[in-house]
Scaffold this active site. Structure first.
Site, PDB file in Angstrom:
ATOM      1  N   ASP A  13      96.926  10.021  49.463  1.00  0.00           N
ATOM      2  CA  ASP A  13      96.810  10.406  48.051  1.00  0.00           C
ATOM      3  C   ASP A  13      96.245   9.182  47.321  1.00  0.00           C
ATOM      4  OD1 ASP A  13      97.099  11.784  45.604  1.00  0.00           O
ATOM      5  OD2 ASP A  13      99.080  10.931  45.263  1.00  0.00           O
ATOM      6  N   CYS A  38      96.901  15.576  47.889  1.00  0.00           N
ATOM      7  CA  CYS A  38      96.310  15.343  46.574  1.00  0.00           C
ATOM      8  C   CYS A  38      95.474  16.569  46.224  1.00  0.00           C
ATOM      9  CB  CYS A  38      95.435  14.098  46.664  1.00  0.00           C
ATOM     10  SG  CYS A  38      94.445  13.779  45.204  1.00  0.00           S
ATOM     11  N   CYS A  69      99.261  18.789  40.461  1.00  0.00           N
ATOM     12  CA  CYS A  69      98.964  17.411  40.879  1.00  0.00           C
ATOM     13  C   CYS A  69     100.240  16.904  41.524  1.00  0.00           C
ATOM     14  CB  CYS A  69      98.607  16.569  39.653  1.00  0.00           C
ATOM     15  SG  CYS A  69      98.567  14.794  39.976  1.00  0.00           S
ATOM     16  N   THR A  70     100.108  16.306  42.697  1.00  0.00           N
ATOM     17  CA  THR A  70     101.325  15.933  43.438  1.00  0.00           C
ATOM     18  C   THR A  70     102.154  14.872  42.712  1.00  0.00           C
ATOM     19  OG1 THR A  70      99.984  14.415  44.785  1.00  0.00           O
ATOM     20  CG2 THR A  70     100.406  16.607  45.689  1.00  0.00           C
ATOM     21  N   HIS A  71     101.497  14.068  41.883  1.00  0.00           N
ATOM     22  CA  HIS A  71     102.254  13.084  41.093  1.00  0.00           C
ATOM     23  C   HIS A  71     103.288  13.780  40.192  1.00  0.00           C
ATOM     24  CE1 HIS A  71      99.161  10.152  42.189  1.00  0.00           C
ATOM     25  NE2 HIS A  71      99.887   9.211  41.625  1.00  0.00           N
ATOM     26  N   THR A  88      93.459  16.907  43.735  1.00  0.00           N
ATOM     27  CA  THR A  88      92.122  16.498  43.297  1.00  0.00           C
ATOM     28  C   THR A  88      91.211  16.281  44.504  1.00  0.00           C
ATOM     29  OG1 THR A  88      93.235  15.351  41.487  1.00  0.00           O
ATOM     30  CG2 THR A  88      90.907  14.877  41.793  1.00  0.00           C
ATOM     31  N   GLY A 131      91.610  11.649  39.398  1.00  0.00           N
ATOM     32  CA  GLY A 131      91.378  12.838  38.568  1.00  0.00           C
ATOM     33  C   GLY A 131      90.232  12.756  37.595  1.00  0.00           C
TER      34      GLY A 131
HETATM   35  N1  DGL Z   1      98.013  13.179  43.083  1.00  0.00           N
HETATM   36  C1  DGL Z   1      96.729  13.645  42.851  1.00  0.00           C
HETATM   37  C2  DGL Z   1      96.603  15.126  42.700  1.00  0.00           C
HETATM   38  O1  DGL Z   1      97.389  15.843  43.300  1.00  0.00           O
HETATM   39  C3  DGL Z   1      95.706  12.816  42.137  1.00  0.00           C
HETATM   40  C4  DGL Z   1      96.065  12.187  40.866  1.00  0.00           C
HETATM   41  C5  DGL Z   1      94.975  11.248  40.396  1.00  0.00           C
HETATM   42  O2  DGL Z   1      94.753  10.265  41.083  1.00  0.00           O
HETATM   43  O3  DGL Z   1      94.369  11.527  39.370  1.00  0.00           O
HETATM   44  O4  DGL Z   1      95.737  15.623  42.057  1.00  0.00           O
END
Ligand code: DGL
Length: 259
Positions: free
Chosen positions: A11, A74, A182-184, A76, A44
């Site tokens: 990620d 991720c 988004c996984t975050h 994205t 992103g």
């Molecule tokens: N964790 C990511 C996602 O699932 C990317 C977040 C990022 O770097 O913008 O989209």
């Protein structure tokens, strides 16, 4: 290929660790290498070409460490680069996309909180649920969220204020489900439950990814049948990140050289 080779996961930063946690619950005997491309976070706001380039570099790095398959943890990277990854490398890939399909079973107005890169990707724009006239999708770019989460700020006053601003337009449109695209954002669940009316259901794709991983391992006959708990290595290419707070004390995050 041997079955005790690790599963590679990447990620842009800490977000995919939320996916790793769930996958590891389902598949505790597998070995894992998690690569946080923290130096290049956030993904992103980057172009499709740039996200693809970074995803290819991450995959090469993990393959050099002998990974048997890759989970692109991720949204994205998946929505922008998974086709290129699959055509470039001859190993199984699992990607993660916003869980709109399962949310659509019981919902009429679905909020999707995701990065700009995900919401503008062809995979998202051509999502089959978008063809369904009975379902409204309300999109919201989670501007600023990833940067704060990378700093470990998941439950601060500033985070609550930013999230409230981002949720407002979706609440005004009466969403009845919210997809964390988004996984975050999985690390924001606690705060979201606090901020959202209780009838709004939260969705993410982690369970589906874990099940899919088990299926792909079996299909390719690469599941690790060891009786012992597997080992996880966590790597980052950026000094001074909060990533150690997301993995606990049992794993020491390793700093690597990678652009
Ligand atoms: N964790 C990511 C996602 O699932 C990317 C977040 C990022 O770097 O913008 O989209």
């Amino acid at each position: 290929m041997t079955t005790n080779q690790p599963i590679g996961i990447f990620d842009s930063g800490v977000g995919g660790l939320s996916v790793w946690e769930t996958v590891r619950e389902h598949l505790p005997n597998e070995n894992y290498i998690y690569l946080a491309d923290s130096k290049n976070a956030p993904y992103g706001s980057k172009s499709k070409e740039h996200i693809t380039e970074l995803s290819i570099a991450n995959t090469k790095y993990l393959l050099n460490l002998n990974c048997k398959m890759i989970i692109v943890a991720c949204n994205t990277a998946t929505t922008n680069a998974i086709a290129s990854l699959r055509s470039t490398f001859d190993i199984p890939f699992i990607g993660i996309e916003p869980a709109i399909k399962p949310a659509a079973v019981n919902s009429k107005t679905i909020g999707v909180l995701a990065t700009k890169g995900t919401l503008t990707s062809d995979l998202f724009l051509e999502h089959p649920v978008k063809e369904n006239d009975e379902i409204t999708i309300v999109e919201q770019v989670g501007k600023g969220l990833v940067e704060m989460i990378e700093k470990g700020e998941t439950n601060t006053t500033e985070m609550k204020a930013l999230l409230s601003d981002l949720l407002r337009p979706m609440l005004e449109k009466n969403i009845d489900a919210l997809v964390l695209g988004c996984t975050h954002y999985n690390f924001l669940k606690e705060v979201l439950v606090e901020l959202l009316p209780s009838h709004i259901e939260l969705w993410d794709a982690r369970e589906a990814i874990a099940k899919r991983t088990a299926y792909i391992l079996d299909q390719n006959q690469i599941r690790n049948h060891s009786k012992q708990q597997g080992i996880t290595r966590v790597l980052t290419n950026k000094r001074d990140t909060a990533i150690q707070n997301f993995v606990g004390d049992n794993i020491i995050v390793e700093l690597i050289e990678k652009d």
